[in-house]
Design an enzyme around this catalytic site. Structure first.
Site, short mmCIF file in Angstrom:
data_model
loop_
_atom_site.label_atom_id
_atom_site.label_comp_id
_atom_site.label_asym_id
_atom_site.label_seq_id
_atom_site.Cartn_x
_atom_site.Cartn_y
_atom_site.Cartn_z
N GLU A 53 -4.30 -16.88 -6.97
CA GLU A 53 -4.24 -15.45 -7.24
C GLU A 53 -4.58 -15.24 -8.70
O GLU A 53 -3.98 -15.87 -9.57
CB GLU A 53 -2.85 -14.89 -6.95
CG GLU A 53 -2.47 -14.86 -5.48
CD GLU A 53 -1.06 -14.35 -5.26
OE1 GLU A 53 -0.40 -13.94 -6.24
OE2 GLU A 53 -0.59 -14.40 -4.11
N ASP A 64 5.72 -5.98 -11.94
CA ASP A 64 5.81 -7.26 -12.64
C ASP A 64 6.90 -7.26 -13.71
O ASP A 64 7.17 -6.24 -14.34
CB ASP A 64 4.46 -7.61 -13.27
CG ASP A 64 3.42 -7.90 -12.22
OD1 ASP A 64 3.66 -8.83 -11.43
OD2 ASP A 64 2.39 -7.20 -12.16
N TYR A 179 1.91 -11.69 2.36
CA TYR A 179 2.66 -12.14 1.18
C TYR A 179 4.07 -11.57 1.29
O TYR A 179 4.26 -10.37 1.16
CB TYR A 179 1.96 -11.64 -0.08
CG TYR A 179 2.51 -12.13 -1.41
CD1 TYR A 179 3.84 -12.47 -1.58
CD2 TYR A 179 1.69 -12.23 -2.52
CE1 TYR A 179 4.34 -12.90 -2.79
CE2 TYR A 179 2.17 -12.66 -3.76
CZ TYR A 179 3.50 -12.98 -3.88
OH TYR A 179 3.99 -13.40 -5.09
#
Length: 278
Positions: A53, A64, A179
């Protein structure tokens, strides 16, 4: 070639044939600057990364944690753009035609670049998939459907709060793999209990035949191995980005040996994943 016959599908089929899970590694494109980032990227497959990724730097990466936020800012300060991110992929493809690369990030830079142009350039550069964390399934016409038509996998995130009613919607146009975000929160946070991960993977498998990769909170080879016992892949991001950060001097430049130290850490993660089912 359709997305379901591309590098991602082939890699997961090969992993299944080997009887093991894969290691998915994340780095931010251009961190700490393009030359060092290219060297790390090019070395990841030999270090044991099965899929990669590559983060598209963005000014406001809200999913994040501090480590990846800081890596985005370093990359942007070094002049990284979407175009230069694709140049990194081209540089990687000059020496590796097999390892899947998934671009991960947010919709704003793609929208600014232009969806059609972005997809055409991404395919030409050798990109296999996209993870765009701020585009829900209700907005599939924006990028997901065009990506699928272009032969690019659109990988969707599922979380502990994605219930059985919501899952079919999330999975509807997902391709490549799912994911699973093993914790509710930002990247680099605490790790989920292995029993919780096993239960979640089992639930996802009841809804889809796609491989399930599990990430968020995996920091050590032992944690990667725990995930690799129950999932199709373990995803490690913040822990690798932290190794990059530790290899910078006071001015934020790469110290000698940074690339080797980062790749050495990836090797320990790969060893953990490969030994998980032995």
């Amino acid at each position: 070639m359709s997305a379901d016959q591309g590098r991602i599908a082939k890699r997961f089929a090969a992993l299944k044939a080997e009887g093991r899970a894969g290691l998915v590694t994340f780095i931010t494109a251009g961190d700490p600057e393009p030359g060092t980032s290219q060297a790390i990227l090019n070395g990841l497959p030999e270090a044991g990364a099965d899929l990669i990724e590559l983060g598209m730097p963005f000014t406001d990466p809200m999913a994040d944690g501090p480590a990846i936020q800081a890596s985005d800012l370093r990359a942007l300060a070094a002049g990284m753009t979407v175009r230069r991110t694709l140049e990194l992929v081209r540089g990687f493809r000059a020496g590796d035609a097999e390892t899947p690369i998934i671009l991960m990030g947010y919709y704003n830079p793609v929208h600014a670049y232009g969806v059609d142009r972005f997809l055409a350039d991404a395919v030409e550069a050798g990109v296999d998939g996209l993870i765009v964390v701020d585009l829900p399934p209700e907005e599939d016409e924006e990028l997901c459907i065009p990506a699928m038509k272009a032969g690019v996998n659109f990988v969707r995130l599922a979380t502990p709060t994605t219930d059985d009613r919501r899952l079919p919607t999330v999975l509807r146009n997902t391709s490549g793999f799912v994911y699973y975000v093993s914790i509710a929160g930002i990247t680099g946070a605490a790790s989920a209990a292995s029993t919780d991960v096993a239960s979640a993977v089992g639930r996802l498998k009841r809804h889809t035949d796609l491989p399930v990769a599990v990430g968020f909170g995996i920091k050590t080879p032992e944690q990667a191995a725990e995930v690799a016992r129950v999932a199709d892949a373990a995803v490690v991001g913040s822990a690798i980005v932290n190794r990059i950060t530790e290899g910078l001097d006071a001015e934020g430049r790469a110290k000698p040996g940074l690339v080797g130290e980062v790749l050495s850490f990836v090797r320990t993660l790969a060893d953990g994943v490969r030994a998980a089912r032995a």
